[in-house]
Design an enzyme around this catalytic site. Structure first.
Site, PDB file in Angstrom:
ATOM      1  N   GLY A   1    -101.711 -41.820   0.890  1.00  0.00           N
ATOM      2  CA  GLY A   1    -101.349 -40.856   1.939  1.00  0.00           C
ATOM      3  C   GLY A   1    -101.289 -39.459   1.355  1.00  0.00           C
TER       4      GLY A   1
ATOM      5  N   MET B   1     -84.900 -40.745   0.885  1.00  0.00           N
ATOM      6  CA  MET B   1     -84.811 -40.712  -0.580  1.00  0.00           C
ATOM      7  C   MET B   1     -83.772 -39.705  -1.081  1.00  0.00           C
ATOM      8  SD  MET B   1     -87.381 -42.684  -1.945  1.00  0.00           S
ATOM      9  CE  MET B   1     -88.712 -43.626  -1.208  1.00  0.00           C
TER      10      MET B   1
ATOM     11  N   HIS C   1     -85.274 -34.208  14.296  1.00  0.00           N
ATOM     12  CA  HIS C   1     -86.392 -33.986  13.380  1.00  0.00           C
ATOM     13  C   HIS C   1     -87.436 -33.088  14.032  1.00  0.00           C
ATOM     14  CE1 HIS C   1     -84.752 -37.449  11.168  1.00  0.00           C
ATOM     15  NE2 HIS C   1     -85.445 -37.004  10.139  1.00  0.00           N
ATOM     16  N   HIS C   2     -88.352 -32.624  13.196  1.00  0.00           N
ATOM     17  CA  HIS C   2     -89.474 -31.776  13.612  1.00  0.00           C
ATOM     18  C   HIS C   2     -90.354 -32.437  14.699  1.00  0.00           C
ATOM     19  CE1 HIS C   2     -92.036 -34.437  11.200  1.00  0.00           C
ATOM     20  NE2 HIS C   2     -90.984 -34.487  10.372  1.00  0.00           N
TER      21      HIS C   2
ATOM     22  N   LYS D   1     -92.777 -35.766  14.200  1.00  0.00           N
ATOM     23  CA  LYS D   1     -92.309 -37.125  13.857  1.00  0.00           C
ATOM     24  C   LYS D   1     -92.700 -38.110  14.955  1.00  0.00           C
ATOM     25  CE  LYS D   1     -88.418 -39.671  11.971  1.00  0.00           C
ATOM     26  NZ  LYS D   1     -89.286 -40.281  10.942  1.00  0.00           N
TER      27      LYS D   1
ATOM     28  N   THR E   1     -83.567 -43.211   8.922  1.00  0.00           N
ATOM     29  CA  THR E   1     -82.246 -42.883   8.368  1.00  0.00           C
ATOM     30  C   THR E   1     -81.152 -43.149   9.395  1.00  0.00           C
ATOM     31  OG1 THR E   1     -83.271 -41.211   7.006  1.00  0.00           O
ATOM     32  CG2 THR E   1     -80.894 -41.027   7.315  1.00  0.00           C
TER      33      THR E   1
HETATM   34  P1  NAD Z   1     -98.264 -37.479   7.756  1.00  0.00           P
HETATM   35  O1  NAD Z   1     -98.852 -37.975   9.031  1.00  0.00           O
HETATM   36  O2  NAD Z   1     -98.338 -36.034   7.442  1.00  0.00           O
HETATM   37  O3  NAD Z   1     -98.954 -38.261   6.518  1.00  0.00           O
HETATM   38  C1  NAD Z   1     -99.271 -39.624   6.521  1.00  0.00           C
HETATM   39  C2  NAD Z   1    -100.549 -39.795   5.714  1.00  0.00           C
HETATM   40  O4  NAD Z   1    -100.808 -41.200   5.564  1.00  0.00           O
HETATM   41  C3  NAD Z   1    -101.772 -39.182   6.410  1.00  0.00           C
HETATM   42  O5  NAD Z   1    -102.458 -38.319   5.530  1.00  0.00           O
HETATM   43  C4  NAD Z   1    -102.619 -40.408   6.784  1.00  0.00           C
HETATM   44  O6  NAD Z   1    -104.013 -40.157   6.770  1.00  0.00           O
HETATM   45  C5  NAD Z   1    -102.206 -41.362   5.650  1.00  0.00           C
HETATM   46  N1  NAD Z   1    -102.563 -42.751   5.935  1.00  0.00           N
HETATM   47  C6  NAD Z   1    -102.423 -43.458   7.083  1.00  0.00           C
HETATM   48  N2  NAD Z   1    -102.924 -44.709   6.929  1.00  0.00           N
HETATM   49  C7  NAD Z   1    -103.378 -44.781   5.653  1.00  0.00           C
HETATM   50  C8  NAD Z   1    -104.004 -45.795   4.897  1.00  0.00           C
HETATM   51  N3  NAD Z   1    -104.279 -46.991   5.425  1.00  0.00           N
HETATM   52  N4  NAD Z   1    -104.315 -45.553   3.605  1.00  0.00           N
HETATM   53  C9  NAD Z   1    -104.079 -44.338   3.049  1.00  0.00           C
HETATM   54  N5  NAD Z   1    -103.488 -43.321   3.728  1.00  0.00           N
HETATM   55  C10 NAD Z   1    -103.153 -43.550   5.007  1.00  0.00           C
HETATM   56  O7  NAD Z   1     -96.759 -38.004   7.731  1.00  0.00           O
HETATM   57  P2  NAD Z   1     -95.534 -37.520   6.805  1.00  0.00           P
HETATM   58  O8  NAD Z   1     -94.740 -36.482   7.517  1.00  0.00           O
HETATM   59  O9  NAD Z   1     -96.034 -37.225   5.426  1.00  0.00           O
HETATM   60  O10 NAD Z   1     -94.637 -38.841   6.798  1.00  0.00           O
HETATM   61  C11 NAD Z   1     -95.147 -40.080   6.340  1.00  0.00           C
HETATM   62  C12 NAD Z   1     -94.057 -41.134   6.437  1.00  0.00           C
HETATM   63  O11 NAD Z   1     -92.989 -40.831   5.537  1.00  0.00           O
HETATM   64  C13 NAD Z   1     -93.395 -41.262   7.818  1.00  0.00           C
HETATM   65  O12 NAD Z   1     -93.134 -42.623   8.079  1.00  0.00           O
HETATM   66  C14 NAD Z   1     -92.106 -40.494   7.657  1.00  0.00           C
HETATM   67  O13 NAD Z   1     -91.093 -40.896   8.556  1.00  0.00           O
HETATM   68  C15 NAD Z   1     -91.753 -40.861   6.245  1.00  0.00           C
HETATM   69  N6  NAD Z   1     -90.790 -39.976   5.545  1.00  0.00           N
HETATM   70  C16 NAD Z   1     -89.878 -40.595   4.766  1.00  0.00           C
HETATM   71  C17 NAD Z   1     -88.982 -39.847   4.023  1.00  0.00           C
HETATM   72  C18 NAD Z   1     -88.039 -40.547   3.082  1.00  0.00           C
HETATM   73  O14 NAD Z   1     -87.205 -39.906   2.441  1.00  0.00           O
HETATM   74  N7  NAD Z   1     -88.151 -41.863   2.929  1.00  0.00           N
HETATM   75  C19 NAD Z   1     -89.002 -38.448   4.107  1.00  0.00           C
HETATM   76  C20 NAD Z   1     -89.964 -37.839   4.916  1.00  0.00           C
HETATM   77  C21 NAD Z   1     -90.869 -38.621   5.637  1.00  0.00           C
END
Ligand code: NAD
Length: 267
Positions: A10, A126, A156-157, A160, A167
């Site tokens: 990703g 995290m 959230h923004h 989302k 969380t």
């Molecule tokens: P985003 O849409 O900007 O990025 C997601 C990326 O994953 C995209 O580039 C997409 O092309 C890629 N992707 C999708 N399917 C894929 C695959 N099969 N193989 C490879 N890449 C693939 O989203 P984001 O804002 O970066 O958030 C991503 C996730 O992280 C969400 O679920 C969000 O809720 C979560 N998040 C978690 C935390 C944490 O602390 N755990 C913090 C922020 C966001």
């Protein structure tokens, strides 16, 4: 010290780019590759994606190759992809840190099952502050009776795509644990129209979306004539990337199992 080879799946996403930058900035970590769903012919240099200089390492689209060439993969993608990556971790025995939220019960079981064969650290948030908040919420819920209503509000923004946030659900589970109940049995995920009065013992959720809010969570304990509110506000997504990197370094070489950020922090 032997460097920890890290791969980002990703890597063109919002968190992915930040994880690339954080990997490059973290002592003990080596950026070994990145993968995303690329359109045919698309080339992305990982250094440029991270907002820095060209590195000459291009993003790929084959997760299996990435797993084979790293110690730990960090995955902030979408639920279906995270399940596939958990299976690859199980096949290759490599560590995996998952930050993706919104996994349903079946997807959660698939990750748990993969964690029998690989070290998988999965945390819907995290950040250190949120993980401390989880402990506080459980403690307060344990101390107060059912006559204190628990409501969880998150914002959230506008980008989302899942709700309530992972969380918020984690905070709900912590509150339910403190009360000795199962969240799924008591949660009210939304309210609309003629809902009738609030049922005692339920845990309610409210979701707000808008602007560029990184992540606000408040757990409200509402009693008769008094209220306790525990709030965490994230102002920079970098805290999640920093936490994920710390988690990745911790995960390298661990025995198979499903871990959380609390394990990393020793909480
Ligand atoms: P985003 O849409 O900007 O990025 C997601 C990326 O994953 C995209 O580039 C997409 O092309 C890629 N992707 C999708 N399917 C894929 C695959 N099969 N193989 C490879 N890449 C693939 O989203 P984001 O804002 O970066 O958030 C991503 C996730 O992280 C969400 O679920 C969000 O809720 C979560 N998040 C978690 C935390 C944490 O602390 N755990 C913090 C922020 C966001």
């Amino acid at each position: 010290m032997e460097l920890c080879r890290i791969g980002i799946v990703g890597c063109t996403g919002r968190m992915g780019r930040m994880l690339l930058a954080e990997t490059l900035a973290t002592k003990g970590a080596l950026l070994a590759g990145g993968v995303d769903r690329l359109t045919p012919g698309e080339t992305c240099d990982l250094g440029e994606l991270a907002g820095g200089k060209t590195l000459g390492i291009l993003a790929g689209d084959d997760a299996r190759t990435l797993f084979d060439s790293v110690d730990v993969v960090i995955d902030f993608t979408v639920p279906a992809a995270s399940v596939e990556h958990a299976k690859l971790a199980a096949e290759t025995g490599k560590g995996l840190v998952i930050g993706t939220t919104g996994l349903d019960a079946e997807q959660t079981r698939a990750v748990e099952s993969a964690a029998q064969r690989a070290a998988i650290l999965w945390a819907p948030n995290m950040s250190l502050g949120v993980n401390l908040l989880l402990g506080l919420v459980e403690q307060v819920a344990r101390s107060l009776g059912d006559d204190w209503d628990i409501e969880i509000v998150e914002m959230h923004h506008r980008h989302k795509i899942d709700a309530p946030s992972g969380t918020a659900l984690g905070l709900g589970r912590a509150a339910a644990m403190g009360r000795g109940v199962v969240l799924d049995d008591v949660s009210v995920r939304s309210r609309d129209g003629y809902t009738g009065p609030r049922k005692e013992g339920t845990i309610g959720f409210a979701t707000l979306r808008g602007g560029d809010v990184v992540g606000d969570h408040t757990v409200v304990f509402a009693g008769e004539a008094e209220r306790i509110e525990l709030t965490h506000k994230a102002t920079d997504r970098r805290i999640f990337a920093r936490g994920a990197l710390r988690a990745a370094l911790w995960t390298k070489g661990r025995v198979a199992g499903l871990y959380g950020i609390k394990d990393v922090l020793g909480l």
